[in-house]
Scaffold this motif. Structure first.
Motif: not given
Length: 142
Positions: A53-54, A65, A67, A71, A73, A108, A122, A125
């Motif tokens: 989660n972020d 939130q 991830i 997404d 970010v 990422h 996030v 998307n």
């Protein structure tokens, strides 16, 4: 951990696409899914939850939130950049990245070998917010 998915679905009328925030079940053999509303779209793109989660805690996401792959970010959110500025939503253009599943892990593409949710935020998307990356609009029909 049980795999969790969401889906980018083609509207049943064939006009446009929309995000289904929860996939209740999926059948890989028949390539069908059922969304949170009970809908079973004929065309969709699955996005898997990364297990991370972020960093932003809200009433809706008290643990951050979730991830998903696909997404967008902000990387190193809340940290200082080389000029000493705190990285946030206003100065993040060179810190945006897309979460992808590559070589057996979610990444990422920055130097960190794993996703650290405490340093990620996030912001969208690739289906609904491609303009953040200055990419052309994605139309799965093309």
């Amino acid at each position: 951990m049980f795999p969790k998915f969401r889906a980018w679905c083609k509207h049943i009328t064939g006009e446009g696409w929309f995000m289904c925030r929860e996939v209740r079940w999926l059948n890989l053999e028949t390539q069908t899914i059922c969304t949170e509303s009970g809908m079973q779209p004929s065309e969709f793109v699955l996005m898997q939850y990364t297990g991370v989660n972020d960093c932003k805690r809200t009433d809706k996401y008290p643990k951050g939130q979730p991830i998903y792959d696909g997404d967008i970010v902000i990387v190193n959110y809340g940290m200082k950049d080389r000029q000493g500025n705190i990285i946030n939503e206003q100065n993040c253009e060179d810190r945006l990245a897309v979460i992808v599943f590559e070589d057996g892990v979610f990444t990422h593409g920055w130097c960190e070998p794993y996703l650290d949710g405490d340093l990620l935020l996030v912001v969208g998307n690739i289906y609904e917010n491609r303009d953040l990356l200055k990419w052309p609009t994605l139309n799965p029909d093309e």
